[in-house]
Design an enzyme around this catalytic site. Sequence first.
Site, PDB file in Angstrom:
ATOM      1  N   GLU A  52      21.827 -15.875  -7.839  1.00  0.00           N
ATOM      2  CA  GLU A  52      21.474 -16.115  -6.433  1.00  0.00           C
ATOM      3  C   GLU A  52      22.341 -17.229  -5.846  1.00  0.00           C
ATOM      4  O   GLU A  52      23.100 -17.891  -6.567  1.00  0.00           O
ATOM      5  CB  GLU A  52      19.993 -16.491  -6.353  1.00  0.00           C
ATOM      6  CG  GLU A  52      19.101 -15.362  -6.859  1.00  0.00           C
ATOM      7  CD  GLU A  52      17.616 -15.735  -6.871  1.00  0.00           C
ATOM      8  OE1 GLU A  52      17.276 -16.920  -6.638  1.00  0.00           O
ATOM      9  OE2 GLU A  52      16.806 -14.826  -7.125  1.00  0.00           O
ATOM     10  N   CYS A 109      20.589  -1.013  -7.073  1.00  0.00           N
ATOM     11  CA  CYS A 109      21.002  -0.944  -8.490  1.00  0.00           C
ATOM     12  C   CYS A 109      20.835   0.464  -9.041  1.00  0.00           C
ATOM     13  O   CYS A 109      21.616   0.905  -9.886  1.00  0.00           O
ATOM     14  CB  CYS A 109      20.230  -1.951  -9.329  1.00  0.00           C
ATOM     15  SG  CYS A 109      20.828  -3.639  -9.088  1.00  0.00           S
ATOM     16  N   GLU A 132      21.152  -6.070 -13.220  1.00  0.00           N
ATOM     17  CA  GLU A 132      21.758  -4.768 -13.525  1.00  0.00           C
ATOM     18  C   GLU A 132      23.187  -4.720 -12.985  1.00  0.00           C
ATOM     19  O   GLU A 132      24.102  -4.190 -13.638  1.00  0.00           O
ATOM     20  CB  GLU A 132      20.936  -3.637 -12.888  1.00  0.00           C
ATOM     21  CG  GLU A 132      19.539  -3.479 -13.460  1.00  0.00           C
ATOM     22  CD  GLU A 132      18.497  -4.350 -12.767  1.00  0.00           C
ATOM     23  OE1 GLU A 132      18.835  -5.421 -12.230  1.00  0.00           O
ATOM     24  OE2 GLU A 132      17.323  -3.954 -12.774  1.00  0.00           O
ATOM     25  N   CYS A 146      16.088  -2.214  -8.516  1.00  0.00           N
ATOM     26  CA  CYS A 146      15.961  -2.024  -7.059  1.00  0.00           C
ATOM     27  C   CYS A 146      16.765  -0.784  -6.625  1.00  0.00           C
ATOM     28  O   CYS A 146      17.545  -0.216  -7.405  1.00  0.00           O
ATOM     29  CB  CYS A 146      16.444  -3.265  -6.323  1.00  0.00           C
ATOM     30  SG  CYS A 146      18.251  -3.412  -6.259  1.00  0.00           S
TER      31      CYS A 146
HETATM   32  N1  THU Z   1      16.209  -8.682  -9.468  1.00  0.00           N
HETATM   33  C1  THU Z   1      17.007  -8.248 -10.493  1.00  0.00           C
HETATM   34  O1  THU Z   1      17.914  -8.962 -10.947  1.00  0.00           O
HETATM   35  N2  THU Z   1      16.788  -7.014 -11.002  1.00  0.00           N
HETATM   36  C2  THU Z   1      15.751  -6.197 -10.641  1.00  0.00           C
HETATM   37  O2  THU Z   1      15.599  -5.118 -11.205  1.00  0.00           O
HETATM   38  C3  THU Z   1      14.812  -6.627  -9.592  1.00  0.00           C
HETATM   39  C4  THU Z   1      15.167  -7.871  -8.877  1.00  0.00           C
HETATM   40  C5  THU Z   1      16.413 -10.050  -8.947  1.00  0.00           C
HETATM   41  C6  THU Z   1      17.044 -10.165  -7.596  1.00  0.00           C
HETATM   42  C7  THU Z   1      16.606 -11.555  -7.171  1.00  0.00           C
HETATM   43  O3  THU Z   1      17.515 -12.514  -7.708  1.00  0.00           O
HETATM   44  C8  THU Z   1      15.253 -11.739  -7.848  1.00  0.00           C
HETATM   45  O4  THU Z   1      15.180 -10.720  -8.842  1.00  0.00           O
HETATM   46  C9  THU Z   1      14.059 -11.626  -6.924  1.00  0.00           C
HETATM   47  O5  THU Z   1      14.111 -10.491  -6.182  1.00  0.00           O
END
Ligand code: THU
Length: 133
Positions: free
Chosen positions: A43, A91, A54, A88
Site C-alpha cells: 500500500e 486479481c 496476488e 478481488c
Molecule cells: N488484498 C489483497 O492483497 N488480496 C486480496 O485477495 C484481497 C485484498 C489487500 C488489498 C489491500 O492492501 C488490503 O488487502 C485491504 O483491502
Amino acid sequence: MERELFEAARKAMQHAHAPYSEFRVGAALRTVSGKIFAGCNVENASYPEGWCAETSAIAAMVTALPKAERRIKEVAVFAERRASVTPCGGCRQRLAEFGTPQTLIHLCDEDGPVSVLTLGELLPQAFGMKGVG
Ligand code: THU
C-alpha cells in the site's frame, strides 16, 4: 495442495506493507512447471493506489519466467485475522491472464488451506482476447 505453497504465502504475508488497511495478505502461486512465486500487498499513502498480494506474486512470476512458462496451476491466499479471503475482481482477471478455468485457488487460514475454488468459479464468463481481431 502441498504445504510448501501455503508456507510461501504465509511467509510473504509477513512482508506485507499495509499500514493503511492494517490487513496483511500473502499469496503464492505454483506454475504448471512446478515453480513457486509469492507476493504480498503493498500500500501507499494514496490508499486505493496500492496493489494486492496476488498481483505481486504474478509480477514476480512474469519477471522471472519466459512467456511460455507463465502458466498458473494453483494459488494459495492467506490473510491475517481472516480465513478464506478470496481474490478481488481485478486479481481474478489478472490470474485469468495466466491461468485457466481449472486453476485452483486455495483459501487458507493460519493452519493451512480451508477450501478450494477454481478460477472458473471465481470468474465465470471471463473476458479474454482470444478470437478477437
Ligand atoms: N488484498 C489483497 O492483497 N488480496 C486480496 O485477495 C484481497 C485484498 C489487500 C488489498 C489491500 O492492501 C488490503 O488487502 C485491504 O483491502
